[in-house]
Design an enzyme around this catalytic site. Structure first.
Site, PDB file in Angstrom:
ATOM      1  CE1 TYR A  32       1.208  -0.198   4.353  1.00  0.00           C
ATOM      2  CE2 TYR A  32       0.217   1.981   4.264  1.00  0.00           C
ATOM      3  CZ  TYR A  32       1.027   1.061   4.895  1.00  0.00           C
ATOM      4  OH  TYR A  32       1.667   1.408   6.050  1.00  0.00           O
ATOM      5  CG  HIS A 100      -0.874 -20.591   3.499  1.00  0.00           C
ATOM      6  ND1 HIS A 100      -2.055 -21.120   3.941  1.00  0.00           N
ATOM      7  CD2 HIS A 100      -0.315 -19.968   4.566  1.00  0.00           C
ATOM      8  CE1 HIS A 100      -2.206 -20.838   5.213  1.00  0.00           C
ATOM      9  NE2 HIS A 100      -1.163 -20.140   5.629  1.00  0.00           N
ATOM     10  CE  LYS A 144       3.386   3.292   3.072  1.00  0.00           C
ATOM     11  NZ  LYS A 144       3.489   3.349   4.528  1.00  0.00           N
ATOM     12  CD  GLU A 176      10.568   1.627   9.995  1.00  0.00           C
ATOM     13  OE1 GLU A 176      10.430   2.593   9.236  1.00  0.00           O
ATOM     14  OE2 GLU A 176      10.303   0.453   9.660  1.00  0.00           O
ATOM     15  CG  LEU A 200       8.601   2.380   4.311  1.00  0.00           C
ATOM     16  CD1 LEU A 200       8.347   1.216   3.360  1.00  0.00           C
ATOM     17  CD2 LEU A 200       7.301   3.085   4.637  1.00  0.00           C
TER      18      LEU A 200
HETATM   19  N1  PDD Z   1       3.328   5.186   7.373  1.00  0.00           N
HETATM   20  N2  PDD Z   1       8.032   3.654   8.586  1.00  0.00           N
HETATM   21  C1  PDD Z   1       6.863   2.997   8.676  1.00  0.00           C
HETATM   22  C2  PDD Z   1       6.826   1.668   9.338  1.00  0.00           C
HETATM   23  C3  PDD Z   1       5.694   3.571   8.122  1.00  0.00           C
HETATM   24  O1  PDD Z   1       4.519   2.911   8.185  1.00  0.00           O
HETATM   25  C4  PDD Z   1       5.761   4.847   7.507  1.00  0.00           C
HETATM   26  C5  PDD Z   1       4.570   5.507   6.869  1.00  0.00           C
HETATM   27  C6  PDD Z   1       7.011   5.507   7.464  1.00  0.00           C
HETATM   28  C7  PDD Z   1       7.185   6.851   6.790  1.00  0.00           C
HETATM   29  O2  PDD Z   1       7.082   6.755   5.388  1.00  0.00           O
HETATM   30  P1  PDD Z   1       6.588   7.969   4.482  1.00  0.00           P
HETATM   31  O3  PDD Z   1       7.400   9.148   4.854  1.00  0.00           O
HETATM   32  O4  PDD Z   1       6.821   7.517   3.099  1.00  0.00           O
HETATM   33  O5  PDD Z   1       5.109   8.179   4.792  1.00  0.00           O
HETATM   34  C8  PDD Z   1       8.125   4.868   7.995  1.00  0.00           C
HETATM   35  C9  PDD Z   1       2.143   5.608   6.650  1.00  0.00           C
HETATM   36  C10 PDD Z   1       1.951   7.069   6.566  1.00  0.00           C
HETATM   37  C11 PDD Z   1       0.928   4.876   7.190  1.00  0.00           C
HETATM   38  O6  PDD Z   1       1.020   3.678   7.348  1.00  0.00           O
HETATM   39  O7  PDD Z   1      -0.095   5.502   7.436  1.00  0.00           O
END
Ligand code: PDD
Length: 282
Positions: A32, A100, A144, A176, A200
């Site tokens: 996503y 699966h 992601k 993170e 990520l």
């Molecule tokens: N989340 N790390 C993780 C585990 C994340 O789920 C996200 C983003 C980020 C930051 O990535 P970006 O700057 O590309 O949004 C880092 C999104 C916003 C969410 O799941 O809603």
């Protein structure tokens, strides 16, 4: 009434039902993205679509048409006429009876919807509290993936502690947040975990590094420890929805004097500038 997109069709929200044989539903088998719209314009849409196609191919959902994904997002925004919001788009491996192993001959299924969203001004000014916890996620965090069980459990841990985010660490090395990237500033140097399989590679993270480069701010993509996190002069978290949010407390201890730091402030200012300048559609 909101219009959303599922499996080839735009419909009113109340007319959409997800197929119970959708692999995203019972395996979380898909990927996503979340994209921001500011003043009617997309922010870093191209970067998000590149990452979506890359995430998909990492889990062997191949052949996604990037231009078609963009067309869906553009049409979704037009149909909803929301000027400031977020768009969520997910790609599932397909609709098949539960098994699966990958099904043969099924097409990926796309879901997309848009919500109004204001900028997180209060927290960008006052900062947020975070806690820390063990990072027990899988070893493909660069994908992601829709599989966010550990992430939601760790966000819930923060909420129960009265905090905003949980910063994760592997054996004392910070990776993170549960839904954000994390940066520290120590002795004037900006530092964040390298973009490898343990995090990520956030689009906002990459924007911040470009800003640091343009500012001539010294930065390094090198992991830091919990002790370094707790003794940093400044800490901030980044994401598409959280933007650049200062951290005031880590595990109840103040970061610096608890107020937003000077380096964070300057990065926020330039990030604002990029929002106004970089709102390209494609
Ligand atoms: N989340 N790390 C993780 C585990 C994340 O789920 C996200 C983003 C980020 C930051 O990535 P970006 O700057 O590309 O949004 C880092 C999104 C916003 C969410 O799941 O809603």
């Amino acid at each position: 009434m909101k219009i959303s997109y599922y499996n080839g069709e735009f419909k009113n929200d109340d007319e959409i039902s997800v197929d119970y044989n959708d692999r995203a539903f019972y395996f979380g088998d898909g990927v996503y993205e979340v994209v921001r719209v500011y003043d009617n314009a997309f922010f870093t849409l191209g970067e998000h679509m590149d990452r979506l196609v890359r995430s998909a191919s990492e889990i062997e959902i191949n052949g996604l048409d990037r231009e078609k994904l963009i067309d869906i997002i553009v049409e979704l925004k037009e149909k909803n006429s929301i000027g400031n919001g977020s768009i969520y788009i997910q790609v599932s491996r397909g609709i098949n009876p539960r098994n699966h192993a990958y099904p043969t001959g099924s097409e990926p299924v796309i879901l997309a919807y848009m919500n109004e969203m204001a900028r997180p001004s209060h927290q960008m000014e006052n900062g947020v509290q975070v806690i820390t916890a063990n990072d027990y996620r899988w070893l493909k965090c660069h994908v992601k993936s829709l599989n966010l069980l550990a992430n939601v459990m760790e966000k819930e841990r923060a909420v129960r502690a009265g905090a905003h985010e949980t910063l994760l660490h592997r054996d004392g090395v910070v990776t993170e947040g549960s839904s954000t990237n994390v940066f520290i500033v120590s002795d004037g140097v900006l530092r964040t975990h390298p973009a490898n399989h343990l995090i990520l590679n956030g689009i906002t993270r990459q924007e911040v590094l470009k800003i640091a480069e343009a500012q001539g701010l010294e930065y390094v993509e090198k992991a830091f420890t919990l002790d370094e996190l707790k003794s940093a002069d400044e800490v901030f978290i980044t994401s598409t929805t959280q933007e650049v949010t200062p951290v005031s407390h880590v595990d109840g201890e103040k970061v610096g004097d608890g107020a937003k730091g000077r380096v964070t402030q300057k990065i926020q200012e330039d990030f604002n500038q990029r929002i106004h300048e970089l709102n390209l559609v494609k």
